[in-house]
Design an enzyme around this catalytic site. Structure first.
Site, short mmCIF file in Angstrom:
data_model
loop_
_atom_site.label_atom_id
_atom_site.label_comp_id
_atom_site.label_asym_id
_atom_site.label_seq_id
_atom_site.Cartn_x
_atom_site.Cartn_y
_atom_site.Cartn_z
N ALA A 57 0.82 -1.24 0.25
CA ALA A 57 0.21 -0.34 0.08
C ALA A 57 0.83 1.18 -0.12
CB ALA A 57 -1.13 -0.29 1.01
N TYR A 181 -8.97 0.55 5.53
CA TYR A 181 -8.41 2.79 4.74
C TYR A 181 -9.80 3.41 3.70
CZ TYR A 181 -4.59 0.16 6.29
OH TYR A 181 -3.94 -0.95 7.70
#
Length: 359
Positions: A57, A181
């Site tokens: 990520a 997220y």
């Protein structure tokens, strides 16, 4: 040939097999710049027979990092640091991919290596986080709710990061809309209490994700775009399979080529029962109901297990994580398990160690 080891082509990109490396945060960058650790870490999986290696990520803005040690793509210097890593993955026969991300209210946290938990204060190098609504993740500092200008800036940041990813040579761009997220925070009614065009109805809660997919698709050209979803929040009143089916179909209509199906991460009170392949039924249902290619992930640890999932039509590809850490040559091992030792080519430097198959 086995189903797992059959090549797959999405748009212009061909993957030599369907056993792929999922993004795994390393918390080892400085100022968002990947380094020798990331180079060796990612290239070894390509040598080990992976069809696709997706880098961790990677934040599109500094304040989108999960920890201060996360990688980024908000500067050209970061792009240039990724380029040799990408080349090393490709040179070893795998497709290089990257996951573009913004951590939202789960940003500015301590690295798991620090021995500390919770949010990093400004004095220690942290920052104020942002989210759809000013609701903190349990144990973290409260975020600020994004205004319209802030949302527009995030879309622009994803667009710029996607351009840099292509310039660095990445062949697959994955949009991270899972694990609690920012984009997942907008999707779930547990974290999105907005009353404007980004809150309320499913169409509104999905609006930011669709805008991000649009700009990443535009930057990607004829490269594949993936979207990672948490198919369920594992919590009452949260995001679930029905919503994932709907929004998964929408992102496909906006140009996404594969749905990478995981689960959880939005709230601390989630209730999950894990076990071998525990998320595969989620991927299978979403594949069946959307008709969109999917990747399955979660406690998939052997070649025979992965083969059965793909052969049964439950997923089009397997994205493993911890098993690649335990064995960076998982792809070579799986090919040997399945009696197809030539399907994942051994590096000539390692050929002397390749098991011989009788017959």
């Amino acid at each position: 040939m086995s189903s797992l080891l059959t090549p797959l082509t999405l748009r212009r990109t061909s993957f030599r097999n369907r056993l792929w490396v999922a993004p795994m945060c390393q918390y080892s960058a400085v100022d968002g710049i990947p380094n020798d650790w990331h180079h060796v870490h990612l290239a070894q999986f390509a040598s080990g027979g992976a069809g696709l290696v997706i880098a961790e990520a990677t934040a599109v803005v500094p304040e989108g990092r999960i920890t201060p040690e996360d990688t980024g793509l908000w500067t050209d210097g970061q792009r240039d640091a990724w380029a040799p890593i990408v080349a090393a993955i490709r040179a070893r026969g795998a497709v290089p991919g990257i996951q573009l991300a913004h951590a939202g209210r789960k940003a500015s946290t301590w690295s798991p290596f620090s021995g500390r938990r919770g949010s990093v204060s400004a004095e220690d190098g942290g920052w104020t986080t942002t989210a759809p609504s000013a609701i903190a993740f349990d144990g973290f500092a409260a975020p600020e709710a994004l205004d319209a200008a802030g949302i527009d800036a995030i879309v622009d940041a994803f667009a710029a990061a996607a351009v840099r990813a292509v310039e660095a040579g990445f062949e697959v761009l994955e949009v991270h809309a899972a694990h609690g997220y920012l984009l997942h925070q907008f999707l779930s009614p547990l974290s999105n209490l907005r009353e404007d065009e980004y809150g309320g109805s499913l169409e509104n809660r999905a609006r930011l994700l669709l805008r991000v997919v649009d700009v990443v698709r535009a930057a990607a050209g004829d490269r594949p775009v993936f979207v990672r979803f948490s198919a369920t929040d594992w919590a009452d009143g949260g995001w679930g399979v029905e919503e994932t089916v709907a929004v998964g179909s929408w992102v496909a209509a906006h140009g996404a080529d594969l749905l990478d199906i995981s689960s959880g991460g939005l709230v601390a009170h989630q209730s999950i029962t894990t076990g071998p392949g525990y998320q595969v039924p989620l991927a299978a249902e979403i594949r069946r109901r959307t008709g969109v290619p999917v990747g399955a992930v979660g406690e998939i640890t052997g070649g025979q297990q992965a083969e059965q999932i793909v052969a049964a039509g439950e997923a089009d590809a397997i994205l493993a994580a911890r098993e690649w850490l335990r064995d960076p040559h998982f792809g070579l091992r799986a090919a040997t398990e399945l009696g197809e030792p030539t399907a994942a080519p051994w590096p000539p430097q390692y050929e002397r160690a390749r098991p011989r198959v009788a017959g």
